[in-house]
Design a protein around this motif. Structure first.
Motif, short mmCIF file in Angstrom:
data_model
loop_
_atom_site.label_atom_id
_atom_site.label_comp_id
_atom_site.label_asym_id
_atom_site.label_seq_id
_atom_site.Cartn_x
_atom_site.Cartn_y
_atom_site.Cartn_z
N LEU A 1 0.81 -1.20 0.00
CA LEU A 1 0.00 0.00 0.00
C LEU A 1 0.86 1.26 0.00
O LEU A 1 0.55 2.20 -0.71
CB LEU A 1 -0.92 0.00 1.22
N SER A 2 1.90 1.28 0.81
CA SER A 2 2.72 2.48 0.88
C SER A 2 3.47 2.75 -0.41
O SER A 2 3.75 3.89 -0.73
CB SER A 2 3.69 2.40 2.06
N ARG A 3 3.78 1.71 -1.16
CA ARG A 3 4.47 1.88 -2.43
C ARG A 3 3.62 2.72 -3.38
O ARG A 3 4.13 3.49 -4.19
CB ARG A 3 4.80 0.52 -3.04
N GLU A 4 2.33 2.60 -3.28
CA GLU A 4 1.41 3.35 -4.12
C GLU A 4 0.94 4.64 -3.46
O GLU A 4 0.07 5.32 -3.99
CB GLU A 4 0.19 2.48 -4.45
N ALA A 5 1.47 4.98 -2.29
CA ALA A 5 1.09 6.17 -1.53
C ALA A 5 -0.39 6.15 -1.14
O ALA A 5 -1.03 7.18 -1.08
CB ALA A 5 1.45 7.44 -2.30
N VAL A 6 -0.90 4.94 -0.88
CA VAL A 6 -2.27 4.78 -0.40
C VAL A 6 -2.21 4.43 1.08
O VAL A 6 -1.48 3.53 1.49
CB VAL A 6 -3.01 3.66 -1.17
N ARG A 7 -2.98 5.17 1.89
CA ARG A 7 -3.03 4.90 3.33
C ARG A 7 -4.47 4.58 3.71
O ARG A 7 -5.36 5.38 3.52
CB ARG A 7 -2.53 6.10 4.13
N ALA A 8 -4.66 3.37 4.23
CA ALA A 8 -5.98 2.92 4.68
C ALA A 8 -5.90 2.57 6.16
O ALA A 8 -4.87 2.08 6.64
CB ALA A 8 -6.43 1.71 3.88
N HIS A 9 -6.99 2.81 6.89
CA HIS A 9 -7.05 2.53 8.32
C HIS A 9 -8.26 1.66 8.62
O HIS A 9 -9.31 1.80 7.98
CB HIS A 9 -7.13 3.84 9.12
N PHE A 10 -8.13 0.78 9.61
CA PHE A 10 -9.23 -0.08 10.02
C PHE A 10 -10.30 0.75 10.71
O PHE A 10 -10.00 1.56 11.59
CB PHE A 10 -8.74 -1.16 11.00
N THR A 11 -11.56 0.54 10.33
CA THR A 11 -12.68 1.24 10.96
C THR A 11 -13.59 0.28 11.72
O THR A 11 -14.32 0.70 12.61
CB THR A 11 -13.53 1.98 9.92
N CYS A 12 -13.57 -0.98 11.36
CA CYS A 12 -14.42 -1.99 11.98
C CYS A 12 -13.68 -3.32 11.87
O CYS A 12 -13.13 -3.63 10.81
CB CYS A 12 -15.75 -2.05 11.25
N VAL A 13 -13.63 -4.09 12.95
CA VAL A 13 -12.91 -5.37 12.94
C VAL A 13 -13.75 -6.44 13.62
O VAL A 13 -14.65 -6.14 14.41
CB VAL A 13 -11.53 -5.26 13.62
N LYS A 14 -13.44 -7.69 13.31
CA LYS A 14 -14.22 -8.82 13.80
C LYS A 14 -13.29 -9.84 14.47
O LYS A 14 -12.22 -10.16 13.94
CB LYS A 14 -14.93 -9.46 12.60
N SER A 15 -13.72 -10.34 15.63
CA SER A 15 -12.96 -11.41 16.28
C SER A 15 -13.28 -12.72 15.55
O SER A 15 -14.31 -12.80 14.89
CB SER A 15 -13.31 -11.49 17.76
N PRO A 16 -12.45 -13.71 15.58
CA PRO A 16 -11.30 -13.90 16.46
C PRO A 16 -9.99 -13.33 15.92
O PRO A 16 -8.96 -13.44 16.57
CB PRO A 16 -11.21 -15.42 16.56
N TRP A 17 -10.00 -12.73 14.75
CA TRP A 17 -8.76 -12.26 14.15
C TRP A 17 -8.28 -10.94 14.75
O TRP A 17 -7.09 -10.68 14.78
CB TRP A 17 -8.92 -12.09 12.64
N GLU B 1 -3.29 1.76 10.96
CA GLU B 1 -3.07 1.75 9.51
C GLU B 1 -2.89 0.33 9.00
O GLU B 1 -2.22 -0.50 9.64
CB GLU B 1 -1.84 2.59 9.15
N LEU B 2 -3.51 0.03 7.88
CA LEU B 2 -3.37 -1.27 7.22
C LEU B 2 -1.98 -1.31 6.58
O LEU B 2 -1.67 -0.48 5.72
CB LEU B 2 -4.46 -1.44 6.17
N VAL B 3 -1.17 -2.25 7.00
CA VAL B 3 0.19 -2.38 6.51
C VAL B 3 0.31 -3.68 5.73
O VAL B 3 -0.08 -4.74 6.24
CB VAL B 3 1.21 -2.35 7.68
N ALA B 4 0.83 -3.61 4.51
CA ALA B 4 1.00 -4.80 3.68
C ALA B 4 1.81 -5.85 4.43
O ALA B 4 2.81 -5.54 5.06
CB ALA B 4 1.70 -4.42 2.37
N GLY B 5 1.34 -7.08 4.40
CA GLY B 5 2.05 -8.18 5.03
C GLY B 5 1.56 -8.51 6.44
O GLY B 5 1.77 -9.61 6.91
N GLU B 6 0.94 -7.58 7.13
CA GLU B 6 0.50 -7.83 8.51
C GLU B 6 -0.63 -8.85 8.59
O GLU B 6 -0.70 -9.62 9.53
CB GLU B 6 0.02 -6.53 9.17
N LEU B 7 -1.54 -8.84 7.64
CA LEU B 7 -2.71 -9.71 7.71
C LEU B 7 -2.36 -11.18 7.56
O LEU B 7 -3.01 -12.04 8.18
CB LEU B 7 -3.73 -9.30 6.66
N GLU B 8 -1.35 -11.50 6.78
CA GLU B 8 -0.96 -12.89 6.58
C GLU B 8 -0.61 -13.58 7.89
O GLU B 8 -0.82 -14.77 8.06
CB GLU B 8 0.22 -13.01 5.60
#
Length: 81
Positions: free
Chosen positions: A1-17, A26-33
C-alpha cells in the motif's frame, strides 16, 4: 500500500482475528498474513472494514479524528440496541 502512496485505516474489525486495538490502525502490507488461516485477506467475509485517507487519486489527504468505539458508547444516553 505504501508503495502506491495509499493509506488505509481499520474502521471496523471482527474477532477472532482482531480486537478493538486494531480500530484506527493503519493497514500495513504483510500484517494480515500473520493472523492465521480462515481470514480473507481482502476482508470479503466481513473480517474488517477500512477507510482510505490518502491516495494519488485524492486532491488532498483526509484527516482521521479518533472517536469512541461502539463498546465504549454502550449504555450511554441516546444509544439504542
Amino acid at each position: 500500500l505504501s508503495r502506491e502512496a495509499v493509506r488505509a485505516h481499520f474502521t471496523c474489525v471482527k474477532s477472532p482475528w482482531f480486537d478493538a486495538s486494531w480500530i484506527g490502525k493503519e493497514l500495513v502490507a504483510g500484517e494480515l498474513e500473520a493472523l492465521g488461516q480462515g481470514l480473507d485477506l481482502c476482508g470479503e467475509n466481513g473480517e474488517y472494514h477500512t477507510v482510505v485517507l490518502q491516495s494519488p487519486l485524492f486532491s488532498k489527504s483526509l484527516t482521521w479524528k479518533k472517536a469512541p468505539i461502539a463498546d465504549e458508547l454502550e449504555g450511554q444516553e441516546g444509544q439504542t440496541e
